[in-house]
Design a protein around this motif. Structure first.
Motif, PDB file in Angstrom:
ATOM      1  N   SER A 108      -8.526  -2.427   4.612  1.00 52.75           N
ATOM      2  CA  SER A 108      -7.983  -3.704   4.167  1.00 52.75           C
ATOM      3  C   SER A 108      -8.249  -4.744   5.236  1.00 52.75           C
ATOM      4  CB  SER A 108      -6.478  -3.584   3.957  1.00 52.75           C
ATOM      5  OG  SER A 108      -6.221  -2.498   3.137  1.00 52.75           O
ATOM      6  N   LEU A 110      -3.578   4.729  -9.716  1.00 51.65           N
ATOM      7  CA  LEU A 110      -4.837   4.258  -9.114  1.00 51.65           C
ATOM      8  C   LEU A 110      -5.365   3.030  -9.852  1.00 51.65           C
ATOM      9  CD1 LEU A 110      -6.534   7.688  -8.335  1.00 51.65           C
ATOM     10  CD2 LEU A 110      -5.762   6.019  -6.654  1.00 51.65           C
ATOM     11  N   GLN A 111      -5.256   3.058 -11.179  1.00 51.42           N
ATOM     12  CA  GLN A 111      -5.710   1.895 -11.964  1.00 51.42           C
ATOM     13  C   GLN A 111      -4.878   0.669 -11.657  1.00 51.42           C
ATOM     14  OE1 GLN A 111      -5.896   2.700 -16.153  1.00 51.42           O
ATOM     15  NE2 GLN A 111      -7.403   4.305 -15.882  1.00 51.42           N
ATOM     16  N   GLN A 112      -3.573   0.909 -11.587  1.00 52.05           N
ATOM     17  CA  GLN A 112      -2.650  -0.178 -11.273  1.00 52.05           C
ATOM     18  C   GLN A 112      -2.976  -0.767  -9.893  1.00 52.05           C
ATOM     19  OE1 GLN A 112       1.332   1.396 -11.904  1.00 52.05           O
ATOM     20  NE2 GLN A 112       2.131  -0.389 -10.832  1.00 52.05           N
ATOM     21  N   THR A 163     -14.561  12.245  -2.270  1.00 56.15           N
ATOM     22  CA  THR A 163     -14.776  10.793  -2.422  1.00 56.15           C
ATOM     23  C   THR A 163     -16.093  10.389  -1.770  1.00 56.15           C
ATOM     24  OG1 THR A 163     -12.386  10.487  -2.367  1.00 56.15           O
ATOM     25  CG2 THR A 163     -13.723   8.518  -2.050  1.00 56.15           C
ATOM     26  N   ASN A 202      -5.187  -4.837  -6.128  1.00 53.49           N
ATOM     27  CA  ASN A 202      -5.922  -4.854  -4.867  1.00 53.49           C
ATOM     28  C   ASN A 202      -5.143  -4.225  -3.712  1.00 53.49           C
ATOM     29  OD1 ASN A 202      -8.090  -5.367  -3.238  1.00 53.49           O
ATOM     30  ND2 ASN A 202      -7.391  -7.415  -2.666  1.00 53.49           N
ATOM     31  N   HIS A 242       0.849  -1.194   0.000  1.00 56.27           N
ATOM     32  CA  HIS A 242       0.000   0.000   0.000  1.00 56.27           C
ATOM     33  C   HIS A 242       0.889   1.251   0.000  1.00 56.27           C
ATOM     34  CE1 HIS A 242      -3.468  -2.468   0.933  1.00 56.27           C
ATOM     35  NE2 HIS A 242      -2.827  -2.982   1.967  1.00 56.27           N
ATOM     36  N   GLN A 262      -5.793  -0.761  -8.364  1.00 55.25           N
ATOM     37  CA  GLN A 262      -7.044  -1.522  -8.403  1.00 55.25           C
ATOM     38  C   GLN A 262      -6.781  -2.959  -8.886  1.00 55.25           C
ATOM     39  OE1 GLN A 262      -9.943   0.501 -10.716  1.00 55.25           O
ATOM     40  NE2 GLN A 262     -11.588   0.040  -9.284  1.00 55.25           N
ATOM     41  N   GLN A 316      -4.187  -0.196  -1.846  1.00 56.53           N
ATOM     42  CA  GLN A 316      -4.734   1.147  -1.663  1.00 56.53           C
ATOM     43  C   GLN A 316      -3.680   2.217  -1.946  1.00 56.53           C
ATOM     44  OE1 GLN A 316      -8.017   1.541  -0.655  1.00 56.53           O
ATOM     45  NE2 GLN A 316      -8.131  -0.685  -0.823  1.00 56.53           N
TER      46      GLN A 316
END
Ligand code: NAP
Ligand code: HSE
Length: 328
Positions: A321, A115-117, A142, A122, A98, A119, A124
């Motif tokens: 998490s 951020l895509q990576q 958010t 899994n 993370h 996701q 943060q």
């Protein structure tokens, strides 16, 4: 109690803020999370530099000691510039570590990819500290996202500029001396050109645009001006007329879905919501369909406000998490 082992990249104003808060609030963090948090490694440019005491921490100047350690759970990133910060965070995410960053120069450009990576892997990514220091603007937007639509965001996003304008007006401090004070207080960037040219506020605005609207405008379409052309005489003349200079960044999504931004010094009167926002304070006015206007005000820079935003992200990650050690 289980242990969480963390590394901090950078030990300047922000890195030290993170370290201090993790230590000073150790007991409360343990109570709240059930974890003992241990800072094990800190990356700096020059590990031989004299630094505040840090018991049990190893100072390093390459990432090898972090990559070869299979037990780092979270990396706090507070170094300067796009690279090598982007590569470090990208590699950390691939290793399912993370990450929490304060680095807006890097995040404005590469945040979406990271951020895509994240996701995919899994993990943060916390980036509250990239924008408006201790003001919880990322968390607020958010939280608004699923139920509301944002029409515009405008505000003071650079603490150094607001500090300089305030010192010029209230105490007659010359521009250069006020900038020097902002540097001494840890508000300004390592190279303060980005603060006074408007570039820093612009990057924060792009981070907010990506979050609020899911995209950024073409950077070259956004006019950006800093406070360098605001002279003491201008500030004084404005004050006589009961007006104040504020450095304002604004992003709007119009009804056709076009996103338009602008960053510039603006003269405002006593009725304006940003009139009373002085010193290093930042303020952000969000206009949403359901809420109308929502204003957040707070310290926009400095060791504890920024460190606090990063540790806040860290606690959020721990809470989110179910299994913090997600690496394989
Ligand atoms: P700083 O006081 O200049 O400290 C930077 C730290 O990073 C120093 O410890 C430096 O090492 C280390 N460093 C820089 N480049 C490095 C590299 N390539 N490899 C390894 N270490 C490196 O900066 P800061 O004010 O803490 O800001 C850190 C980051 O947070 C920046 O991205 C900044 O934009 C952002 N930020 C700052 C604030 C603020 O209020 N200051 C607020 C929000 C976000 P040495 O100690 O050896 O020189
Ligand atoms: N230099 C920045 C500012 C730090 O003055 O706002 C906080 O991002």
């Amino acid at each position: 109690m289980s242990k969480l082992r963390v590394a901090i990249l950078g030990f300047g104003t922000v890195g030290q803020g993170v370290y201090r808060i993790l230590n000073e609030r150790q007991h409360e963090i343990e109570e709240a999370t059930g974890y003992v948090v241990e800072v094990v490694k800190i990356l700096v440019k020059d590990p031989t530099k004299k630094r505040p005491a840090t018991r049990g921490v190893v100072f390093i100047d390459t990432m090898e000691a972090i990559w070869s350690d299979p037990k780092i759970d979270v990396i706090f990133e507070a170094i300067v510039g796009e690279e090598p910060a982007r590569s470090y965070l990208s590699k950390a995410i691939n290793k399912r570590i993370h990450v929490v960053t304060a680095n807006k120069e890097m995040f404005a450009k590469h945040g979406e990819d990271l951020l895509q990576q994240a996701q995919l892997h899994n993990v943060q990514v916390g980036y509250e500290a990239t924008t408006a220091g201790g003001v919880p603007i990322i968390r607020t937007i958010t939280n608004l996202q699923p139920t509301d639509s944002i029409r515009s965001i405008r505000g003071i996003l650079n603490g150094t500029s607001n500090y300089i304008l305030t010192k010029m007006r209230e105490e007659g401090v010359p521009f250069k001396a006020a900038l020097h004070e902002a540097q001494t207080l840890g508000y300004a960037e390592a190279d303060p050109t980005d603060d006074i040219s408007g570039r820093d506020a612009f990057r924060k605005l792009m981070i907010l645009s990506a979050l609020a609207f899911g995209e950024q405008p073409n950077w070259s379409d956004v006019p950006v001006a800093g406070i360098t052309n605001v002279m003491t005489d201008d500030v004084n003349a404005a004050a006589k007329a009961k007006l104040r200079y504020r450095h304002i960044a604004e992003i709007i999504k119009d009804e056709k879905g076009h996103i338009q931004g602008v960053v510039k010094p603006t003269l405002i009167g006593p009725d304006h919501p940003l009139y009373a926002v002085d010193g290093v304070e930042n303020a952000i006015i969000i206009d949403t369909v359901h809420l109308g206007l929502l204003t957040l005000i707070g310290p926009g820079a400095g060791m504890y406000p920024t460190g606090s935003a990063m540790v806040g992200d860290f606690l959020h990650i721990i809470g989110k998490s179910s299994k913090v050690l997600v690496r394989q």
